[in-house]
Design an enzyme around this catalytic site. Structure first.
Site, short mmCIF file in Angstrom:
data_model
loop_
_atom_site.label_atom_id
_atom_site.label_comp_id
_atom_site.label_asym_id
_atom_site.label_seq_id
_atom_site.Cartn_x
_atom_site.Cartn_y
_atom_site.Cartn_z
N CYS A 286 -12.86 -4.74 5.05
CA CYS A 286 -12.26 -5.51 6.14
C CYS A 286 -11.55 -6.72 5.54
CB CYS A 286 -13.34 -5.96 7.12
SG CYS A 286 -12.72 -7.14 8.34
N ASP B 25 -3.37 1.17 6.83
CA ASP B 25 -2.48 0.84 5.72
C ASP B 25 -2.22 -0.66 5.61
OD1 ASP B 25 -2.36 3.52 5.21
OD2 ASP B 25 -0.46 3.83 6.26
N ASP C 1 0.85 -1.19 0.00
CA ASP C 1 0.00 0.00 0.00
C ASP C 1 0.89 1.23 0.00
OD1 ASP C 1 -2.62 1.37 0.38
OD2 ASP C 1 -1.64 2.02 2.23
N CYS D 44 -13.33 -10.29 7.02
CA CYS D 44 -14.63 -10.82 6.63
C CYS D 44 -15.14 -10.22 5.33
CB CYS D 44 -15.64 -10.58 7.75
SG CYS D 44 -15.97 -8.84 8.03
N CYS E 221 -13.76 -3.31 12.70
CA CYS E 221 -14.81 -3.77 11.81
C CYS E 221 -16.09 -4.01 12.60
CB CYS E 221 -14.37 -5.06 11.11
SG CYS E 221 -15.66 -5.80 10.11
N GLU F 120 -1.64 -1.08 -6.04
CA GLU F 120 -2.77 -0.33 -6.57
C GLU F 120 -2.40 0.28 -7.91
OE1 GLU F 120 -5.28 2.29 -3.56
OE2 GLU F 120 -3.19 2.08 -3.02
#
Ligand SMILES: [Zn+2]
Length: 328
Positions: free
Chosen positions: A254, A283, A117, A257, A273, A201
């Site tokens: 998250c 991050d 990230d 999950c 979460c 990304e």
């Protein structure tokens, strides 16, 4: 006719005309601005084709100049194609293009997957929880830049003292750039040396070029370079870089999950979460999501060892541990 034209090899303008052709092509295809004129003292560089120069150990022969010493000998074997001679501050560099097939590096160590990230305050956060603060020039160097820039502004333009001050500042800025480049290379070498599959990304490079905020645009340039380095280094080691879609909400999802938040402010560093109760570092969570995306996109595409390992680990994504599990 310009009198200085005879001072340089006739090959220099020859290549320049070819390069002007490329510049216009880039302009007409919308990749670049309209080509501008070069200026002596600012754009000091030229390119030679292989019939114009010779390399012998730690020296290079350039027409009109003769043999010149180099800091190191050529590291690659193969047919030499061309050389570009360029000045940066008070140093001259020769970039030699060689047609070689000895570029491959030893394969990656543990063949695992990692997510990277990218951020502004911390340059990169890995899904293993490791963080890398970007190479920044130290405070003492920063203040020296300030001092030298101020001293330059007080000199009379065109005077000898102006030229001296200018060189001093240029040398310092070149040194800072060297430090930053070194840090970036060390980071990308580390990542590609450890991990087989690297998820990052997709950054909107075109949109970034239009961004005029200085700090932001410097960071963006570093991102583009980081990605370029990751891609070529991974390729040489037999690894791969998976670029995750720009609109994938890596920060807001998250990693335990898959619950997705509707909104999250930029200043949120940590969050819990609401679905599964896991506590996330912003991050690290984003990096884990990028890793999972990279793994899931390669499992179907290739059935190599890397993909197999990664698939096993994917079922149990405990934040912070997800990356470590790969190392077995
Ligand atoms: Zn959750």
């Amino acid at each position: 006719m310009f009198p200085w034209m005879l001072e340089v090899t006739k090959n220099a303008p020859q290549m320049a005309i070819l390069q002007l052709g490329y510049a216009f092509k880039n302009f007409f295809e919308g990749r670049a601005h309209y080509p501008t004129c070069r200026r002596k003292g600012r754009d000091d560089r030229f390119t030679l084709t292989n019939d114009q120069f010779r390399v012998q150990g730690k020296r290079i022969r350039i027409p009109k100049l003769g043999w010149l010493r180099m800091c190191e000998s050529l590291r690659f074997e193969g047919k030499i194609v061309s050389a570009s001679i360029a000045r940066s501050a008070n140093r001259w560099y020769a970039s030699i293009v060689a047609d070689t097939n000895t570029l491959f590096l030893p394969p990656t160590e543990n063949q695992g997957a990692v997510g990277v990230d990218l951020g502004v305050t911390t340059l990169a956060t890995l899904s293993t929880g490791e963080t890398f603060i970007g190479p920044k020039a130290s405070r003492s160097l920063q203040s020296r830049v300030k001092r030298l820039a101020r001293s330059l502004s007080r000199k009379v333009k065109g005077s000898h003292n102006y030229a001296k001050a200018k060189t001093k500042l240029a040398r310092l800025l070149a040194r800072i750039a060297d430090i930053q480049r070194d840090g970036l290379h060390k980071l990308t070498t580390y990542i590609t040396g450890q991990f087989h599959t690297i998820g990052i990304e997709d950054l909107n490079v075109k949109g970034m070029l239009g961004n005029h905020c200085l700090a932001r645009s410097i960071a963006d340039m570093a991102f583009g370079e980081l990605r370029r380095q990751l891609e070529y280094k991974a390729a040489r080691r037999g690894g791969q870089v998976v670029v995750v879609d720009r609109w994938y909400p890596s920060s807001k999802t998250c990693s335990c999950c898959g619950h997705r938040l509707d909104e999250m402010g930029l200043q949120v560093r940590q969050w819990r979460c609401s679905d599964c109760g896991a506590l996330h570092d912003r991050d690290v969570n984003a990096a884990i999501n990028l890793r999972n995306m990279a793994v899931s996109s390669t499992v179907t595409a290739c059935r190599g060892e890397g993909a197999g390992l990664a698939r096993e680990a994917q079922g149990e994504t405990i934040p912070g541990e997800a990356g470590i599990q790969q190392q077995s």
